[in-house]
Design a protein around this motif. Structure first.
Motif, mmCIF file in Angstrom:
data_model
loop_
_atom_site.group_PDB
_atom_site.id
_atom_site.type_symbol
_atom_site.label_atom_id
_atom_site.label_comp_id
_atom_site.label_asym_id
_atom_site.label_seq_id
_atom_site.Cartn_x
_atom_site.Cartn_y
_atom_site.Cartn_z
ATOM 1 N N THR A 1 -25.894 35.098 136.551
ATOM 2 C CA THR A 1 -26.837 36.025 135.921
ATOM 3 C C THR A 1 -26.101 37.193 135.291
ATOM 4 N N ALA A 2 -25.133 37.742 136.030
ATOM 5 C CA ALA A 2 -24.338 38.855 135.507
ATOM 6 C C ALA A 2 -23.515 38.416 134.305
ATOM 7 N N GLN A 3 -22.959 37.219 134.370
ATOM 8 C CA GLN A 3 -22.168 36.711 133.246
ATOM 9 C C GLN A 3 -23.036 36.517 132.005
ATOM 10 N N ASN A 4 -24.236 36.041 132.206
ATOM 11 C CA ASN A 4 -25.133 35.798 131.074
ATOM 12 C C ASN A 4 -25.567 37.090 130.392
ATOM 13 N N ARG A 5 -25.476 38.218 131.099
ATOM 14 C CA ARG A 5 -25.821 39.510 130.505
ATOM 15 C C ARG A 5 -24.676 40.058 129.659
ATOM 16 N N SER A 6 -23.487 39.503 129.827
ATOM 17 C CA SER A 6 -22.318 39.992 129.100
ATOM 18 C C SER A 6 -22.289 39.447 127.677
ATOM 19 N N GLU A 7 -21.725 40.240 126.768
ATOM 20 C CA GLU A 7 -21.566 39.767 125.388
ATOM 21 C C GLU A 7 -20.496 38.675 125.298
ATOM 22 N N ILE B 1 -18.254 32.151 131.644
ATOM 23 C CA ILE B 1 -18.759 30.947 132.309
ATOM 24 C C ILE B 1 -17.770 29.797 132.173
ATOM 25 N N ALA B 2 -17.200 29.650 130.988
ATOM 26 C CA ALA B 2 -16.254 28.559 130.759
ATOM 27 C C ALA B 2 -14.982 28.737 131.583
ATOM 28 N N GLU C 1 -17.637 47.235 136.945
ATOM 29 C CA GLU C 1 -18.407 46.030 137.226
ATOM 30 C C GLU C 1 -18.077 44.927 136.229
ATOM 31 N N ALA C 2 -17.865 45.296 134.967
ATOM 32 C CA ALA C 2 -17.500 44.303 133.956
ATOM 33 C C ALA C 2 -16.108 43.745 134.230
ATOM 34 N N THR C 3 -15.199 44.623 134.668
ATOM 35 C CA THR C 3 -13.829 44.199 134.959
ATOM 36 C C THR C 3 -13.783 43.246 136.143
#
Length: 206
Positions: free
Chosen positions: A54-60, A66-67, A120-122
């Motif tokens: 879910t967090a990954q899907n919010r990222s640009e 994901i890959a 959090e992004a890092t």
């Protein structure tokens, strides 16, 4: 400023009796692993995986994130087991942590990475940790640092082996097998420490 160094602990971990197995020889339904006689359920594991996705899907950069980790369930299970090993190692070493200590360490990581959102992004990218999993990650970093201070840098193999032996780690074959030499789950790339910038700690007593 400095970077914590990526480090994997090598130890001859002993696997206890097959607690996951039922009389039929099949893995116990709903169990991803048993550590210290306690189950890590598949539902608990999947919840962590879902939080990360879910967090990954919010990222640009969602597609890249994901890959980069296609077998996230194995990575998360490996990290969950390692957290329990660190807890046992700390218990054996008489190491305790206070809420204030953990709060200050989290604050240091936030400040060292340009704020909470940036950190959090890092950590999502470097350690596949969703925001609600970061407090456990920070705890692991503090425990790891204190254990290195007690035993000496790079000398955690023996206490790790003792801790894991006492926990009797058993993993559902669906997720692979526990690798005693690498202290990790099969080919899942989990590390005991992740390179993340934080401020240099002042000398003790300063």
């Amino acid at each position: 400023m400095h970077r914590r160094t990526a480090l994997s602990v090598s130890a001859a971990l002993l696997v206890a009796a097959p607690l996951l197995s039922a009389c039929s020889g099949q893995a116990r339904p709903g169990t991803a692993a048993v550590v210290g006689g306690e189950r890590i359920t598949t539902s608990a594991l999947q919840a962590q995986v879902n939080d990360v996705r879910t967090a990954q899907n919010r990222s640009e950069h969602s597609a890249e994130l994901i890959a980069a980790i296609p077998q996230l369930d194995r990575v998360k299970l490996g990290a969950m087991i390692q957290s329990r090993i660190l807890d046992r190692m700390a218990e054996d070493a008489g190491i305790a942590l206070t809420p204030k200590e953990l709060q200050e360490e989290r604050k240091a990581y936030d400040q060292g990475n340009g704020g909470t959102e940036a950190f959090e992004a890092t950590i999502l990218q470097k350690a596949a940790m969703a925001p609600d999993q970061i407090d456990r990650w920070v705890r692991d970093q503090v425990l790891f640092t204190k254990l290195n201070a007690k035993y000496g840098e790079g000398k955690l193999s023996e206490p790790a082996s003792k801790a894991a032996s006492g926990l009797g780690i058993e993993v559902n074959p669906r997720y692979g097998a526990w690798d005693a030499q690498k202290v990790g789950l099969g080919e899942a790339k989990t590390s005991w420490i992740t390179q993340v910038t934080r401020p240099e700690q002042p000398p003790a007593g300063a």
